[in-house]
Scaffold this motif. Structure first.
Motif, short mmCIF file in Angstrom:
data_model
loop_
_atom_site.label_atom_id
_atom_site.label_comp_id
_atom_site.label_asym_id
_atom_site.label_seq_id
_atom_site.Cartn_x
_atom_site.Cartn_y
_atom_site.Cartn_z
N ASP A 19 91.10 -36.54 -28.39
CA ASP A 19 89.99 -37.39 -28.00
C ASP A 19 88.66 -36.89 -28.55
OD1 ASP A 19 91.59 -39.15 -26.54
OD2 ASP A 19 91.54 -37.85 -24.78
N GLN A 20 88.59 -35.57 -28.82
CA GLN A 20 87.38 -34.97 -29.38
C GLN A 20 87.75 -34.08 -30.56
OE1 GLN A 20 85.27 -32.92 -26.24
NE2 GLN A 20 84.33 -34.81 -25.51
N ILE A 21 86.76 -33.82 -31.42
CA ILE A 21 86.99 -32.95 -32.58
C ILE A 21 87.31 -31.54 -32.10
CG2 ILE A 21 85.96 -31.98 -34.65
CD1 ILE A 21 84.04 -34.38 -34.68
N SER A 22 88.32 -30.93 -32.73
CA SER A 22 88.70 -29.55 -32.41
C SER A 22 88.97 -28.80 -33.71
CB SER A 22 89.95 -29.53 -31.53
OG SER A 22 91.09 -29.94 -32.29
N LYS A 23 89.34 -27.53 -33.60
CA LYS A 23 89.64 -26.74 -34.79
C LYS A 23 90.77 -27.33 -35.60
CE LYS A 23 87.91 -22.23 -33.27
NZ LYS A 23 88.24 -20.82 -32.99
N ASN A 24 91.66 -28.06 -34.95
CA ASN A 24 92.76 -28.70 -35.66
C ASN A 24 92.29 -29.78 -36.63
OD1 ASN A 24 94.67 -27.18 -34.23
ND2 ASN A 24 94.79 -28.68 -32.57
N ASP A 25 91.04 -30.22 -36.46
CA ASP A 25 90.49 -31.30 -37.29
C ASP A 25 89.55 -30.78 -38.37
OD1 ASP A 25 91.66 -33.45 -35.64
OD2 ASP A 25 90.21 -32.79 -34.13
N LYS B 60 80.10 -25.81 -34.74
CA LYS B 60 80.14 -26.65 -33.55
C LYS B 60 78.81 -26.53 -32.82
CE LYS B 60 82.69 -27.44 -29.26
NZ LYS B 60 83.85 -27.03 -28.42
N LEU B 61 78.12 -27.66 -32.60
CA LEU B 61 76.85 -27.65 -31.90
C LEU B 61 77.04 -27.92 -30.41
CD1 LEU B 61 74.54 -29.53 -34.43
CD2 LEU B 61 75.06 -27.10 -34.28
N ASN C 116 82.31 -32.27 -29.41
CA ASN C 116 82.42 -33.46 -30.25
C ASN C 116 81.23 -33.66 -31.19
OD1 ASN C 116 84.28 -35.55 -30.87
ND2 ASN C 116 82.90 -37.05 -29.97
N LEU C 117 80.47 -32.61 -31.47
CA LEU C 117 79.35 -32.70 -32.42
C LEU C 117 79.35 -31.47 -33.32
CD1 LEU C 117 76.74 -34.19 -33.33
CD2 LEU C 117 75.49 -32.74 -31.70
N TYR C 118 79.43 -31.71 -34.64
CA TYR C 118 79.53 -30.61 -35.61
C TYR C 118 78.51 -30.78 -36.73
CZ TYR C 118 83.83 -28.82 -33.57
OH TYR C 118 84.75 -28.26 -32.71
N TYR C 119 78.00 -29.64 -37.17
CA TYR C 119 77.13 -29.57 -38.34
C TYR C 119 78.01 -29.16 -39.53
CZ TYR C 119 73.67 -27.45 -41.53
OH TYR C 119 72.92 -27.09 -42.63
N VAL C 120 77.93 -29.93 -40.61
CA VAL C 120 78.74 -29.67 -41.80
C VAL C 120 77.81 -29.56 -43.01
CG1 VAL C 120 80.64 -30.48 -43.25
CG2 VAL C 120 80.61 -31.06 -40.80
N VAL D 83 78.27 -34.66 -37.67
CA VAL D 83 79.50 -35.45 -37.53
C VAL D 83 79.97 -35.50 -36.08
CG1 VAL D 83 81.92 -35.65 -38.26
CG2 VAL D 83 80.18 -34.86 -39.89
N GLN D 84 80.34 -36.70 -35.64
CA GLN D 84 80.95 -36.92 -34.33
C GLN D 84 82.23 -37.72 -34.54
OE1 GLN D 84 78.08 -39.04 -31.91
NE2 GLN D 84 77.59 -37.22 -30.73
N SER D 85 83.02 -37.84 -33.48
CA SER D 85 84.14 -38.79 -33.54
C SER D 85 83.80 -39.99 -32.66
CB SER D 85 85.45 -38.14 -33.07
OG SER D 85 85.44 -37.97 -31.66
N VAL D 86 84.13 -41.17 -33.17
CA VAL D 86 83.93 -42.41 -32.43
C VAL D 86 85.27 -43.14 -32.42
CG1 VAL D 86 82.69 -44.61 -32.33
CG2 VAL D 86 81.52 -42.55 -33.18
N ASN D 87 85.82 -43.33 -31.23
CA ASN D 87 87.15 -43.95 -31.10
C ASN D 87 88.19 -43.24 -31.97
OD1 ASN D 87 86.14 -45.93 -29.33
ND2 ASN D 87 85.50 -47.21 -31.05
N LYS D 88 88.14 -41.89 -31.92
CA LYS D 88 89.08 -41.02 -32.64
C LYS D 88 88.95 -41.07 -34.16
CE LYS D 88 92.63 -40.53 -29.11
NZ LYS D 88 94.07 -40.47 -28.82
N SER D 89 87.82 -41.59 -34.65
CA SER D 89 87.55 -41.58 -36.09
C SER D 89 86.28 -40.79 -36.36
CB SER D 89 87.38 -43.01 -36.62
OG SER D 89 88.60 -43.70 -36.59
N LEU D 90 86.26 -40.01 -37.44
CA LEU D 90 85.09 -39.23 -37.79
C LEU D 90 83.98 -40.14 -38.30
CD1 LEU D 90 86.80 -36.23 -39.63
CD2 LEU D 90 85.80 -36.22 -37.34
N LYS D 91 82.75 -39.88 -37.84
CA LYS D 91 81.59 -40.67 -38.25
C LYS D 91 80.39 -39.75 -38.47
CE LYS D 91 83.68 -44.67 -37.83
NZ LYS D 91 84.04 -45.49 -39.00
N ILE D 92 79.55 -40.10 -39.44
CA ILE D 92 78.32 -39.37 -39.71
C ILE D 92 77.21 -39.95 -38.82
CG2 ILE D 92 76.57 -38.85 -41.46
CD1 ILE D 92 78.87 -39.23 -43.56
#
Length: 230
Positions: A67-73, A146-147, A150-154, A171-180
Motif C-alpha cells: 500500500d506504501q513505498i518500501s525498500k522492496n520498491d 525516505k522523507l 510513502n514520500l521519497y526524494y530521488v 515521489v509518492q505512490s497513488v493507488n499503488k502507482s508511483l507518481k512524481i
C-alpha cells in the motif's frame, strides 16, 4: 529355396534403407532447437524509431508491491525516475509532444511540466541550451532518501554525449502507482531554474507544493514573462 532366401534378404535391405531415408528426411524437416535458435538469431528485428521509443516510455506504468513505498520498491522507483528522464529529455531532443500523465498526477505540476517542455524545445531549436538532451542517457548515480511514510526524494545523475545533468524528484505512490509530486532539473538557464528558483534555493521536500495557489501563480507568471522574451 536359395532364390527364396535371397529374395527375403533383398526385401529386408530395401525396408532398412527406406526407413533410414525416412528418418533422415524427418531430421531435415524437423530442425533441432539449436538450429532454430541459429535461424532466429540470424533474423534481425527492425529497430524502433525514436517516436516509437518515446511512445513506449509514455505508456509505461510503475506499480508498488504494498500500500506504501518500501525498500522492496527501490528498484522500481529507480527505473521510474530513469524512464521519466529519458522521456522528457528525449522529447526535447526529438521535438515531440508527449504525455506525462502516467508519471504525474497533480494537474498543476503536469501543466508546468508540459509548458517547460514546450519552452525548452523552443530553446533547443534556437541552440540556446547549454546541455545536450537525448533519450540515450547514461546514468551514473542514484540517491534515494525516505522523507516520511510513502514520500521519497530521488536524485539521479546522468550524462548524454558527455554533457552532465541531474534530476531531482519527489515521489509518492497513488493507488499503488508511483507518481512524481515535484521535480527539478535545475540546468543553467533551464526553464525550471528560471521559474522555480536557483539550485541553492530550490528544495524538494513538500509534497503539497503544487497545490499552493501562491506558488503556482508565481511560477506561471514567471513562465509567461519568459515566454514573452523568448
Amino acid at each position: 529355396m536359395e532364390k527364396f532366401t535371397i529374395s527375403i534378404a533383398v526385401l529386408v535391405f530395401v525396408v532398412v534403407v527406406g526407413c533410414s531415408q525416412k528418418e533422415d528426411s524427418q531430421k531435415d524437416n524437423n530442425p533441432t532447437k539449436e538450429s532454430m535458435s541459429n535461424i532466429e538469431a540470424s533474423v534481425e528485428l527492425p529497430e524502433q524509431s525514436e517516436a516509437e521509443r518515446l511512445s513506449e516510455l509514455v505508456n509505461k506504468q510503475f506499480a508498488i508491491q504494498g500500500d506504501q513505498i518500501s525498500k522492496n520498491d527501490y528498484a522500481s522507483m529507480e527505473d521510474f525516475g530513469k524512464a521519466f528522464i529519458n522521456l522528457y529529455t528525449g522529447a526535447v531532443a526529438e521535438q515531440e509532444a508527449v504525455s506525462f500523465e502516467h508519471y504525474i498526477a497533480n494537474e498543476n505540476l503536469l501543466t508546468f511540466t508540459n509548458k517547460m517542455l514546450a519552452l525548452e524545445q523552443q530553446q533547443e531549436l534556437k541552440g540556446g541550451i547549454g546541455v545536450i538532451f537525448g533519450m540515450d542517457n547514461e546514468f551514473k548515480e542514484v540517491e534515494l532518501n525516505k522523507l516520511e511514510d510513502n514520500l521519497y526524494y530521488v536524485n539521479l545523475t546522468f550524462t548524454n554525449q558527455g554533457s552532465g545533468m541531474n534530476c531531482k524528484l519527489l515521489v509518492q505512490s497513488v493507488n499503488k502507482s508511483l507518481k512524481i509530486v515535484d521535480l527539478y532539473f535545475g540546468n543553467k538557464d533551464g526553464v525550471d531554474t528560471i521559474a522555480t528558483g536557483h539550485p541553492s534555493e530550490r528544495k524538494l521536500d513538500n509534497p503539497n507544493l503544487w497545490d499552493d495557489p501562491k506558488w503556482v501563480d508565481a511560477v506561471m507568471e514567471k513562465l509567461e514573462k519568459y515566454e514573452a522574451l523568448s
